[in-house]
Write an enzyme that holds these catalytic residues in place. Structure first.
Site, PDB file in Angstrom:
ATOM      1  N   ASP A   1      -1.754  -0.782  -3.365  1.00  0.00           N
ATOM      2  CA  ASP A   1      -1.024  -1.225  -2.166  1.00  0.00           C
ATOM      3  C   ASP A   1       0.181  -0.285  -1.968  1.00  0.00           C
ATOM      4  O   ASP A   1       1.020  -0.169  -2.857  1.00  0.00           O
ATOM      5  CB  ASP A   1      -0.557  -2.673  -2.400  1.00  0.00           C
ATOM      6  CG  ASP A   1       0.081  -3.279  -1.168  1.00  0.00           C
ATOM      7  OD1 ASP A   1       0.248  -2.557  -0.177  1.00  0.00           O
ATOM      8  OD2 ASP A   1       0.424  -4.483  -1.211  1.00  0.00           O
TER       9      ASP A   1
ATOM     10  N   ASP B   1      -3.032   0.263   4.558  1.00  0.00           N
ATOM     11  CA  ASP B   1      -2.216   0.613   3.384  1.00  0.00           C
ATOM     12  C   ASP B   1      -2.736   0.052   2.067  1.00  0.00           C
ATOM     13  O   ASP B   1      -2.070   0.177   1.048  1.00  0.00           O
ATOM     14  CB  ASP B   1      -0.772   0.142   3.614  1.00  0.00           C
ATOM     15  CG  ASP B   1      -0.692  -1.345   3.898  1.00  0.00           C
ATOM     16  OD1 ASP B   1      -1.725  -1.936   4.244  1.00  0.00           O
ATOM     17  OD2 ASP B   1       0.398  -1.920   3.774  1.00  0.00           O
ATOM     18  N   GLU B   2      -3.888  -0.590   2.087  1.00  0.00           N
ATOM     19  CA  GLU B   2      -4.405  -1.160   0.843  1.00  0.00           C
ATOM     20  C   GLU B   2      -5.850  -0.744   0.625  1.00  0.00           C
ATOM     21  O   GLU B   2      -6.597  -0.588   1.585  1.00  0.00           O
ATOM     22  CB  GLU B   2      -4.342  -2.702   0.900  1.00  0.00           C
ATOM     23  CG  GLU B   2      -2.952  -3.262   1.039  1.00  0.00           C
ATOM     24  CD  GLU B   2      -2.945  -4.788   1.119  1.00  0.00           C
ATOM     25  OE1 GLU B   2      -3.843  -5.425   0.553  1.00  0.00           O
ATOM     26  OE2 GLU B   2      -2.045  -5.319   1.775  1.00  0.00           O
TER      27      GLU B   2
END
Lengths: 82, 412
Positions: free
Chosen positions: B9, B105-106
């Site tokens: 993350d 973003d992960e």
């Protein structure tokens, strides 16, 4: 320190590699790049940005980092130099 | 085989990306926020100094400025976010080909088969943390476990630029059940009313009991809480599953009032969905219309067609008829969305109706839409547009603004 975008004359070789040959300084002066010592992906934490970092040797044996980030070249500069 | 799954993350991604290119914002409270004039005035991300001043994600700009008047607001720069996210994923691919994105973003990474090549999971994790920081200038939190749900929870627990490994329920049993993936506000209230507060409470319940509380999701929750989720992490070649639906939606800069306004917005949305269908060579069978009124109440309508088609005009016609048949045209609407589903890359053959024109595929319309698309490809999106779009430039101004114009393609 600030990020200063610069014009660069490069050689795009047959293998798809980009080699910077000259850096064009403000007055239009062509500064030759004697040698590229290292190319590595690197973030510039001093002035911000993320791209490929070219460690270049300029005459007379002065080393500066030249960053290539999304089709633009920049160098790290002290504020007072500008 | 015992799996090793990482959940990576990127910390405060939007704010970190902004600070990467603007180091002057590193030590002052700064937040990324939508455009207040376009009514997207909420905080999308904030940096640590803003967080310590109490600024929260998803609160309005007004609320944030009350807490922190010197807060610097920046508009989102999606081009940079895409660029950085792509670079981080390229780096992940150096360690495994099993990468499943979860938002921009992960990502989940299955490194089970990579460990023999690199020596240990510790090496991979420390290498990822170091390289993302050094080479890209961002920081990660990494969760490690043998399943995706625990790995995700691990990255939530891990501090910035650190990792957290979850081996068993004992490591996380005491945490609130809301920390588990997929437990939303409504589920929390229901679970609490049935005496389930912690992950261990959920793990110790029987699947049938949880099913009686939450329906189908109850069984998933039982598996999640016990670390029994065995869903695989997608491989590179599986990442591009066929698209199941294509949608465009927009929150208007002013409320959509009356049929004329509605038609302007619908024209742009339908044309965009149609253009994307044409470029992908897909045909749709169902048209969906989503309306959100000024009280933020969402209503979704859908209509299945007799035969599939790829015409933008038909999206417009069907969505308009759904609106006229089911909605109050005098009510103001805050946002409108159009979607198509039942996608196929083949045109269904059907019997042409001898007497009725409607329902049959119009080759003339298809030629027209193809010609318009060719003009747009050559001269730009704005080169040609419906006359209706020009009637109200404020309402149709979102055409080129991705910020407030959401395009979505779903594989699920």
């Amino acid at each position: 320190m600030i990020r200063k975008y610069v014009d660069v004359i490069c050689l795009n070789d047959k293998g798809g590699n980009i080699k910077p040959l000259f850096l064009i300084w403000d007055e239009g002066k062509k500064v030759p790049i004697k040698k590229v010592k290292e190319i590595c992906p690197r973030a510039s934490l001093k002035v911000g940005g993320s791209g490929l970092r070219y460690t270049c040797v300029f005459e007379p044996n002065r080393i500066r980092h030249l960053y290539y980030d999304r089709s633009k070249w920049y160098v790290e500069m002290e504020d007072h130099v500008i | 085989m015992n799996r090793t799954i990482l959940h990576c993350d990127l910390n405060c991604f939007f704010a970190s990306a902004e600070m990467l290119y603007h180091p002057e914002f590193r030590n002052v409270p700064m937040a990324i926020a939508g455009d207040i004039k376009q009514r997207h005035g909420i905080i999308l991300a904030k940096n640590v100094p803003a967080k310590t001043r109490g600024v929260k994600t998803a609160e309005t700009i007004g609320e944030a400025l009350k807490k922190c008047p010197e807060l610097i607001l920046r508009s989102p720069d999606y081009e940079t976010y895409d660029y950085l996210s792509g670079k981080v994923r390229e780096l992940y691919y150096e360690y495994t080909d099993r990468i499943e994105p979860f938002g921009i973003d992960e990502c989940w990474l299955d490194i089970s088969e990579s460990i023999p090549y690199f020596g240990s999971w510790q090496y991979i994790v420390s290498s990822l943390l170091r390289r993302v920081k050094e080479e890209i200038g961002l920081t990660l939190s990494i969760g490690i476990s043998n399943n995706k749900v625990y790995a995700k929870l691990g990255s939530d627990i891990a501090k910035e630029d650190e990792f957290f490994r979850i081996d068993s329920l004992d490591d996380i049993g005491h945490l609130p059940v809301s920390s588990l993936l997929g437990v939303g506000e409504k589920s929390i209230d229901r679970l609490h009313s049935f005496g389930i507060h912690t992950i261990r409470d959920a793990a110790d319940s029987s699947p049938s009991y949880l099913e009686s509380v939450l329906g189908k999701y109850g069984i998933s929750l039982y598996l999640y809480a016990n670390g029994l989720d065995n869903s695989p992490v997608a491989r590179i070649d599986q990442a591009h599953e066929p698209v199941k639906s294509i949608s465009n939606s927009m929150t208007c800069s002013k409320d959509v009032c009356g049929l004329d306004d509605f038609k302007i917005v619908l024209t742009v949305l339908s044309e965009n969905v149609g253009r994307r269908l044409l470029n992908k060579g897909l045909y749709y069978k169902t048209v969906h219309l989503t309306l959100r009124d000024t009280h933020l109440k969402v209503r979704t309508l859908q209509k299945k067609l007799k035969e599939n088609t790829d015409l933008a005009k038909q999206i417009y016609d069907e969505a308009l008829s759904l609106f006229l048949e089911n909605c109050d045209i005098n009510l103001p609407y805050r946002s409108i969305g159009v979607a198509v589903s039942g996608l196929s890359d083949k045109k269904e053959e059907s019997q042409i109706d001898l007497f009725e024109k409607s329902g049959t595929y119009s080759l003339k319309q298809k030629k027209k839409e193809t010609a318009i698309e060719q003009i747009r490809r050559r001269f730009g999106k704005q080169a040609v547009c419906s006359l209706r779009v020009l009637e109200d430039s404020e309402l149709s101004s979102f055409v080129n603004k991705n910020m407030i114009f959401k395009e979505d393609e779903k594989q699920i």
